[in-house]
Every structure is written in structure tokens, then in C-alpha cells.
Motif scaffolding. Structure first.
Motif, PDB file in Angstrom:
ATOM      1  N   ILE A  36      45.397  43.085  45.636  1.00 23.52           N
ATOM      2  CA  ILE A  36      44.046  43.181  45.057  1.00 23.52           C
ATOM      3  C   ILE A  36      43.688  44.643  44.794  1.00 23.52           C
ATOM      4  CG2 ILE A  36      41.598  42.846  45.561  1.00 23.52           C
ATOM      5  CD1 ILE A  36      42.390  40.221  46.947  1.00 23.52           C
ATOM      6  N   ALA A  37      43.999  45.523  45.751  1.00 21.75           N
ATOM      7  CA  ALA A  37      43.711  46.948  45.557  1.00 21.75           C
ATOM      8  C   ALA A  37      44.492  47.496  44.366  1.00 21.75           C
ATOM      9  CB  ALA A  37      44.049  47.731  46.825  1.00 21.75           C
ATOM     10  N   PHE A  38      45.735  47.083  44.217  1.00 20.89           N
ATOM     11  CA  PHE A  38      46.551  47.519  43.079  1.00 20.89           C
ATOM     12  C   PHE A  38      45.954  47.044  41.762  1.00 20.89           C
ATOM     13  CE2 PHE A  38      49.915  46.518  40.009  1.00 20.89           C
ATOM     14  CZ  PHE A  38      50.393  47.802  39.769  1.00 20.89           C
ATOM     15  N   LEU A  39      45.507  45.793  41.704  1.00 16.62           N
ATOM     16  CA  LEU A  39      44.924  45.256  40.464  1.00 16.62           C
ATOM     17  C   LEU A  39      43.619  45.962  40.108  1.00 16.62           C
ATOM     18  CD1 LEU A  39      45.670  41.445  40.874  1.00 16.62           C
ATOM     19  CD2 LEU A  39      46.811  43.088  39.358  1.00 16.62           C
ATOM     20  N   VAL A  40      42.808  46.278  41.108  1.00 23.44           N
ATOM     21  CA  VAL A  40      41.555  47.006  40.857  1.00 23.44           C
ATOM     22  C   VAL A  40      41.860  48.410  40.328  1.00 23.44           C
ATOM     23  CG1 VAL A  40      39.535  48.036  41.969  1.00 23.44           C
ATOM     24  CG2 VAL A  40      40.154  45.669  42.458  1.00 23.44           C
ATOM     25  N   ALA A  41      42.833  49.077  40.935  1.00 25.37           N
ATOM     26  CA  ALA A  41      43.210  50.418  40.470  1.00 25.37           C
ATOM     27  C   ALA A  41      43.781  50.367  39.061  1.00 25.37           C
ATOM     28  CB  ALA A  41      44.227  51.033  41.431  1.00 25.37           C
ATOM     29  N   LEU A  42      44.568  49.362  38.767  1.00 24.34           N
ATOM     30  CA  LEU A  42      45.128  49.196  37.423  1.00 24.34           C
ATOM     31  C   LEU A  42      44.022  48.962  36.392  1.00 24.34           C
ATOM     32  CD1 LEU A  42      47.716  49.025  35.730  1.00 24.34           C
ATOM     33  CD2 LEU A  42      47.688  46.553  36.155  1.00 24.34           C
ATOM     34  N   ALA A  43      43.043  48.124  36.753  1.00 23.16           N
ATOM     35  CA  ALA A  43      41.919  47.868  35.840  1.00 23.16           C
ATOM     36  C   ALA A  43      41.124  49.155  35.595  1.00 23.16           C
ATOM     37  CB  ALA A  43      41.020  46.786  36.410  1.00 23.16           C
TER      38      ALA A  43
ATOM     39  N   ARG B  87      51.990  34.003  60.973  1.00 22.85           N
ATOM     40  CA  ARG B  87      51.201  35.046  60.300  1.00 22.85           C
ATOM     41  C   ARG B  87      51.002  34.689  58.833  1.00 22.85           C
ATOM     42  NH1 ARG B  87      53.800  40.752  61.780  1.00 22.85           N
ATOM     43  NH2 ARG B  87      53.841  40.554  64.034  1.00 22.85           N
ATOM     44  N   GLN B  88      49.822  35.013  58.341  1.00 21.89           N
ATOM     45  CA  GLN B  88      49.552  34.839  56.915  1.00 21.89           C
ATOM     46  C   GLN B  88      49.653  36.210  56.248  1.00 21.89           C
ATOM     47  OE1 GLN B  88      45.832  32.941  56.432  1.00 21.89           O
ATOM     48  NE2 GLN B  88      46.572  30.961  57.128  1.00 21.89           N
ATOM     49  N   PRO B  89      50.131  36.263  55.036  1.00 19.73           N
ATOM     50  CA  PRO B  89      50.329  37.563  54.377  1.00 19.73           C
ATOM     51  C   PRO B  89      49.029  38.164  53.844  1.00 19.73           C
ATOM     52  CG  PRO B  89      50.996  35.790  52.916  1.00 19.73           C
ATOM     53  CD  PRO B  89      50.609  35.158  54.236  1.00 19.73           C
ATOM     54  N   LEU B  90      48.029  38.353  54.713  1.00 22.18           N
ATOM     55  CA  LEU B  90      46.750  38.923  54.281  1.00 22.18           C
ATOM     56  C   LEU B  90      46.890  40.391  53.895  1.00 22.18           C
ATOM     57  CD1 LEU B  90      44.233  37.360  56.808  1.00 22.18           C
ATOM     58  CD2 LEU B  90      44.680  36.704  54.443  1.00 22.18           C
ATOM     59  N   GLY B  91      47.727  41.129  54.585  1.00 20.12           N
ATOM     60  CA  GLY B  91      47.927  42.538  54.256  1.00 20.12           C
ATOM     61  C   GLY B  91      48.519  42.697  52.864  1.00 20.12           C
ATOM     62  N   GLY B  92      49.462  41.873  52.505  1.00 21.44           N
ATOM     63  CA  GLY B  92      50.076  41.914  51.169  1.00 21.44           C
ATOM     64  C   GLY B  92      49.087  41.517  50.085  1.00 21.44           C
ATOM     65  N   LEU B  93      48.246  40.532  50.396  1.00 21.57           N
ATOM     66  CA  LEU B  93      47.240  40.088  49.423  1.00 21.57           C
ATOM     67  C   LEU B  93      46.209  41.191  49.188  1.00 21.57           C
ATOM     68  CD1 LEU B  93      46.184  37.789  47.671  1.00 21.57           C
ATOM     69  CD2 LEU B  93      44.893  36.987  49.653  1.00 21.57           C
ATOM     70  N   ALA B  94      45.787  41.849  50.257  1.00 21.81           N
ATOM     71  CA  ALA B  94      44.814  42.945  50.124  1.00 21.81           C
ATOM     72  C   ALA B  94      45.417  44.099  49.315  1.00 21.81           C
ATOM     73  CB  ALA B  94      44.366  43.437  51.482  1.00 21.81           C
ATOM     74  N   LEU B  95      46.687  44.375  49.546  1.00 21.55           N
ATOM     75  CA  LEU B  95      47.362  45.426  48.796  1.00 21.55           C
ATOM     76  C   LEU B  95      47.467  45.065  47.315  1.00 21.55           C
ATOM     77  CD1 LEU B  95      48.763  48.142  49.038  1.00 21.55           C
ATOM     78  CD2 LEU B  95      50.909  46.924  49.438  1.00 21.55           C
TER      79      LEU B  95
END
Length: 156
Positions: A21-28, A11-19
């Protein structure tokens, strides 16, 4: 890709990466909102039947319409005197009253400078138009709430 012992792909950690990215967008978005809140107008500009009221952190001006002589966006500084008859416009609205001169930036209040100047001159010259405005009763009138948004073109 390497598989595990049963031949299934790892498995690749795509769910963690998406989370992330969403956190960084919300922070911005949060940082941008905080920066805009910091630039929130610290003053109020009110148009009333008998006066214009300008409240800024260190000043409060009540200018009766009868006292208003001119309203201009022209540069009135010392350097402008030497360039006569050339006139340069600024973002600063200067009101000349019968006993003093006051200058402020309409953009600070979310208003287009040219439209604000035109509105001030129309209100000065048209008493019937001023009757559509509320009466000034106290400084509490200025606490009714602030409407914000993009630059507004004030019109009656």
C-alpha cells in the motif's frame, strides 16, 4: 484460522500488505508530480518599469507601457461581433498595442485573469507605480527563477 503444529495461530502477511500500500501511494504521488511537471509553464511573464515582457516557446513580446492602448478579457472573436452589445468574458487577456494585438492566458503563468488585467491597466496608467518595478536590462532578467503555486492575484 489454522494453527501450526504447536498450537500457535498462523501469521498473516500484514507487513507485506502495508508495504504494498505504501508503495502504491508513493507511485501515485510520483505520477501526479510528473503530470504537474509536464504542465509546468513553458513561458515567462515579466513586469518591468518600461515594458511588459512575454516569453513563450515560439514568441517573445516586449510591449512598452506607452504603446498599450487596452487590456481586456472580452471575447473578441468573429462570433462576438454578432452578439453586440452582449459581451462574454474569457480566460484570455488581449492586449491592444499601438501597432498589433497580442493575446495570452494568464492562468498559464499561474495568475488570476481578472487580477492580471487589472494590474496591467494600473501599471499602464500609473508611472509612479511602475517605478517600484525592476528595470529591464536583457533576456537574462527572465531567468531569475520561477515562483509557482496556486493561482496568484498580482498586486503592488
Amino acid at each position: 484460522q489454522e494453527g501450526d503444529q504447536q498450537g500457535q495461530p498462523a501469521r498473516q502477511p500484514l507487513g507485506g500488505l502495508a508495504l504494498l500500500i505504501a508503495f502504491l501511494v508513493a507511485l501515485a504521488a510520483l505520477v501526479r508530480a510528473a503530470a504537474r511537471l509536464r504542465r509546468w509553464p513553458a513561458g515567462r511573464l515579466g513586469f518591468f518599469r518600461d515594458r511588459l515582457v512575454l516569453v513563450q516557446p515560439r514568441t517573445e513580446l516586449h510591449a512598452l507601457w506607452e504603446e498599450l492602448i487596452t487590456a481586456t478579457l472580452a471575447d473578441l472573436g468573429d462570433s462576438a461581433v454578432g452578439r453586440w452589445p452582449e459581451v462574454s468574458l474569457t480566460e484570455r487577456l488581449t492586449l491592444r498595442l499601438s501597432h498589433r494585438r497580442v493575446s495570452f492566458r494568464p492562468a498559464t503563468f499561474g495568475l488570476d485573469p481578472e487580477a492580471c488585467r487589472d494590474l496591467v491597466l494600473r501599471l499602464r496608467d500609473d508611472p509612479a507605480l511602475r517605478q517600484r518595478l525592476p528595470e529591464f536590462s536583457s533576456a537574462l532578467d527572465l531567468d531569475r527563477g520561477l515562483r509557482t503555486g496556486e493561482r496568484l492575484r498580482p498586486e503592488l
